[in-house]
Enzyme design. Structure first.
Site, PDB file in Angstrom:
ATOM      1  N   ASP A 133      -1.150  15.150   6.816  1.00 52.11           N
ATOM      2  CA  ASP A 133      -1.797  14.913   5.507  1.00 52.11           C
ATOM      3  C   ASP A 133      -2.888  15.909   5.102  1.00 52.11           C
ATOM      4  O   ASP A 133      -3.910  15.490   4.533  1.00 52.11           O
ATOM      5  CB  ASP A 133      -2.402  13.496   5.474  1.00 52.11           C
ATOM      6  CG  ASP A 133      -1.379  12.370   5.629  1.00 52.11           C
ATOM      7  OD1 ASP A 133      -0.184  12.656   5.787  1.00 52.11           O
ATOM      8  OD2 ASP A 133      -1.785  11.196   5.598  1.00 52.11           O
ATOM      9  N   ASP A 193       1.557  12.536   2.659  1.00 51.59           N
ATOM     10  CA  ASP A 193       1.420  11.208   2.056  1.00 51.59           C
ATOM     11  C   ASP A 193       1.949  11.354   0.621  1.00 51.59           C
ATOM     12  O   ASP A 193       1.522  12.271  -0.108  1.00 51.59           O
ATOM     13  CB  ASP A 193      -0.067  10.824   2.071  1.00 51.59           C
ATOM     14  CG  ASP A 193      -0.313   9.326   2.118  1.00 51.59           C
ATOM     15  OD1 ASP A 193       0.496   8.582   2.719  1.00 51.59           O
ATOM     16  OD2 ASP A 193      -1.340   8.879   1.550  1.00 51.59           O
ATOM     17  N   HIS A 231       2.982   8.995  -2.519  1.00 51.08           N
ATOM     18  CA  HIS A 231       3.092   7.668  -3.118  1.00 51.08           C
ATOM     19  C   HIS A 231       3.592   7.686  -4.566  1.00 51.08           C
ATOM     20  O   HIS A 231       3.141   8.522  -5.361  1.00 51.08           O
ATOM     21  CB  HIS A 231       1.713   6.996  -3.142  1.00 51.08           C
ATOM     22  CG  HIS A 231       1.094   6.776  -1.802  1.00 51.08           C
ATOM     23  ND1 HIS A 231       1.712   6.100  -0.774  1.00 51.08           N
ATOM     24  CD2 HIS A 231      -0.135   7.143  -1.317  1.00 51.08           C
ATOM     25  CE1 HIS A 231       0.901   6.056   0.272  1.00 51.08           C
ATOM     26  NE2 HIS A 231      -0.213   6.686  -0.019  1.00 51.08           N
ATOM     27  N   HIS A 267       2.005   2.340  -6.339  1.00 45.20           N
ATOM     28  CA  HIS A 267       1.911   1.942  -4.931  1.00 45.20           C
ATOM     29  C   HIS A 267       0.903   0.814  -4.734  1.00 45.20           C
ATOM     30  O   HIS A 267      -0.218   0.863  -5.246  1.00 45.20           O
ATOM     31  CB  HIS A 267       1.543   3.137  -4.040  1.00 45.20           C
ATOM     32  CG  HIS A 267       1.895   2.930  -2.618  1.00 45.20           C
ATOM     33  ND1 HIS A 267       1.001   2.408  -1.704  1.00 45.20           N
ATOM     34  CD2 HIS A 267       3.063   3.110  -1.950  1.00 45.20           C
ATOM     35  CE1 HIS A 267       1.610   2.307  -0.528  1.00 45.20           C
ATOM     36  NE2 HIS A 267       2.859   2.734  -0.651  1.00 45.20           N
ATOM     37  N   HIS A 295      -4.257   8.016  -4.777  1.00 43.24           N
ATOM     38  CA  HIS A 295      -4.286   9.300  -4.071  1.00 43.24           C
ATOM     39  C   HIS A 295      -2.867   9.738  -3.751  1.00 43.24           C
ATOM     40  O   HIS A 295      -1.958   8.908  -3.653  1.00 43.24           O
ATOM     41  CB  HIS A 295      -5.096   9.177  -2.763  1.00 43.24           C
ATOM     42  CG  HIS A 295      -4.441   8.244  -1.777  1.00 43.24           C
ATOM     43  ND1 HIS A 295      -4.572   6.881  -1.838  1.00 43.24           N
ATOM     44  CD2 HIS A 295      -3.615   8.497  -0.729  1.00 43.24           C
ATOM     45  CE1 HIS A 295      -3.873   6.323  -0.863  1.00 43.24           C
ATOM     46  NE2 HIS A 295      -3.274   7.279  -0.173  1.00 43.24           N
ATOM     47  N   LYS A 301       5.820  10.303   3.697  1.00 46.92           N
ATOM     48  CA  LYS A 301       5.610   8.890   4.001  1.00 46.92           C
ATOM     49  C   LYS A 301       4.900   8.215   2.845  1.00 46.92           C
ATOM     50  O   LYS A 301       4.293   8.893   2.003  1.00 46.92           O
ATOM     51  CB  LYS A 301       4.799   8.742   5.299  1.00 46.92           C
ATOM     52  CG  LYS A 301       3.386   9.292   5.211  1.00 46.92           C
ATOM     53  CD  LYS A 301       2.679   9.188   6.540  1.00 46.92           C
ATOM     54  CE  LYS A 301       1.256   9.677   6.496  1.00 46.92           C
ATOM     55  NZ  LYS A 301       0.354   8.898   5.665  1.00 46.92           N
ATOM     56  N   CYS A 317      -3.849   8.292   9.768  1.00 46.65           N
ATOM     57  CA  CYS A 317      -2.565   8.982   9.975  1.00 46.65           C
ATOM     58  C   CYS A 317      -2.415   9.500  11.404  1.00 46.65           C
ATOM     59  O   CYS A 317      -1.411   9.252  12.068  1.00 46.65           O
ATOM     60  CB  CYS A 317      -2.426  10.139   8.991  1.00 46.65           C
ATOM     61  SG  CYS A 317      -0.965  11.128   9.233  1.00 46.65           S
TER      62      CYS A 317
HETATM   63  C1  VGL Z   1      -3.852   7.609   4.921  1.00 47.71           C
HETATM   64  C2  VGL Z   1      -5.370   6.423   3.681  1.00 47.71           C
HETATM   65  C3  VGL Z   1      -4.424   6.230   2.707  1.00 47.71           C
HETATM   66  C4  VGL Z   1      -3.537   8.377   6.146  1.00 47.71           C
HETATM   67  C5  VGL Z   1      -2.901   7.427   3.960  1.00 47.71           C
HETATM   68  O1  VGL Z   1      -2.333   8.525   6.439  1.00 47.71           O
HETATM   69  O2  VGL Z   1      -4.460   8.828   6.853  1.00 47.71           O
HETATM   70  N1  VGL Z   1      -5.084   7.112   4.780  1.00 47.71           N
HETATM   71  N2  VGL Z   1      -3.203   6.737   2.844  1.00 47.71           N
HETATM   72 ZN    ZN Z   2      -1.873   6.939   1.290  1.00 47.04          ZN
END
Ligand code: VGL
Ligand code: ZN
Length: 202
Positions: free
Chosen positions: A8, A46, A48, A52, A81, A106, A151
């Site tokens: 990420d 990441d 979305h 989401h 995000h 993901k 993550c």
């Molecule tokens: C994540 C917050 C929101 C991560 C993903 O994968 O670290 N953290 N979405």
């Molecule tokens: Zn996320």
């Protein structure tokens, strides 16, 4: 066969982004220095849809960082995000993507969040990463990126459960929450994972 999983490293997780990880961009030169030393490097993104359900904006009256129950499991609500196709979802422009052989996305299912690079938080959907690594003959995964307590931690945890040896590269990762990160690191070592610095790779 050693593989680097880069989690990420996207604009929204960097300083100034929608869900900024403190000092998140400090890891980029470290990752760029080590990524070419691995037999294989993959990046996680990441990714979305705008609807989401991990976004507070999709729950009337809720604010970011509040906790809810989402389809039976606890969910921290986030600011919007890494929305598919937006610049916030792009990899940081300083991240060297040349050594990265594949990108795994993901968080695409609007009903479930996804922290690990392998499975969503309900463990219903696989990204295919485990099968990909196995077909490549990978036995050891090294993980870095953001967020270290989310993550990176969930990815290492799944890697260990899947039978890979798993290593956190601490100076190539930064957490959203330092306290959660301490708990996460203890959990990783207790389950047989290792924690190293990038300089230990030389
Ligand atoms: C994540 C917050 C929101 C991560 C993903 O994968 O670290 N953290 N979405
Ligand atoms: Zn996320």
């Amino acid at each position: 066969m050693k593989t680097l999983i880069i989690g990420d490293v996207q604009n929204d997780f960097m300083p100034g982004g929608a869900l900024a990880v403190p000092d998140g961009d400090a890891i980029i030169p470290v990752i760029n220095r080590i990524s070419k030393k691995f037999d294989l490097a993959v990046a996680i993104q990441d990714w979305h849809p705008s609807g989401h359900k991990s976004f507070a904006s999709n729950h009337a009256g809720k604010k970011p960082f509040e906790a809810i129950d989402l389809n039976g499991i606890p969910q921290t609500l986030w600011p919007d995000h890494c929305v598919q196709g937006t610049s916030g979802a792009d990899f940081h422009h300083k991240l060297d993507l040349r050594p990265v052989e594949a990108v795994f996305r993901k968080g695409v299912d609007p009903e479930t969040d996804s922290y690990s690079a392998f499975y969503d938080n309900q463990r219903r959907r696989s990204t295919g990463l485990a099968g990909y690594l196995r077909e490549k003959g990978v036995t050891e995964v090294y993980c870095c990126g953001v967020a270290g307590d989310i993550c990176v931690y969930y990815t290492l945890n799944d890697a260990l459960r899947l039978g890979f040896s798993a290593v956190l590269i601490e100076d190539a990762s930064r957490p959203l929450d330092q306290k959660n990160y301490e708990t996460a690191k203890n959990d990783i070592t207790q389950h047989g994972g290792r924690i190293i610095l990038s300089t230990d790779l030389e």
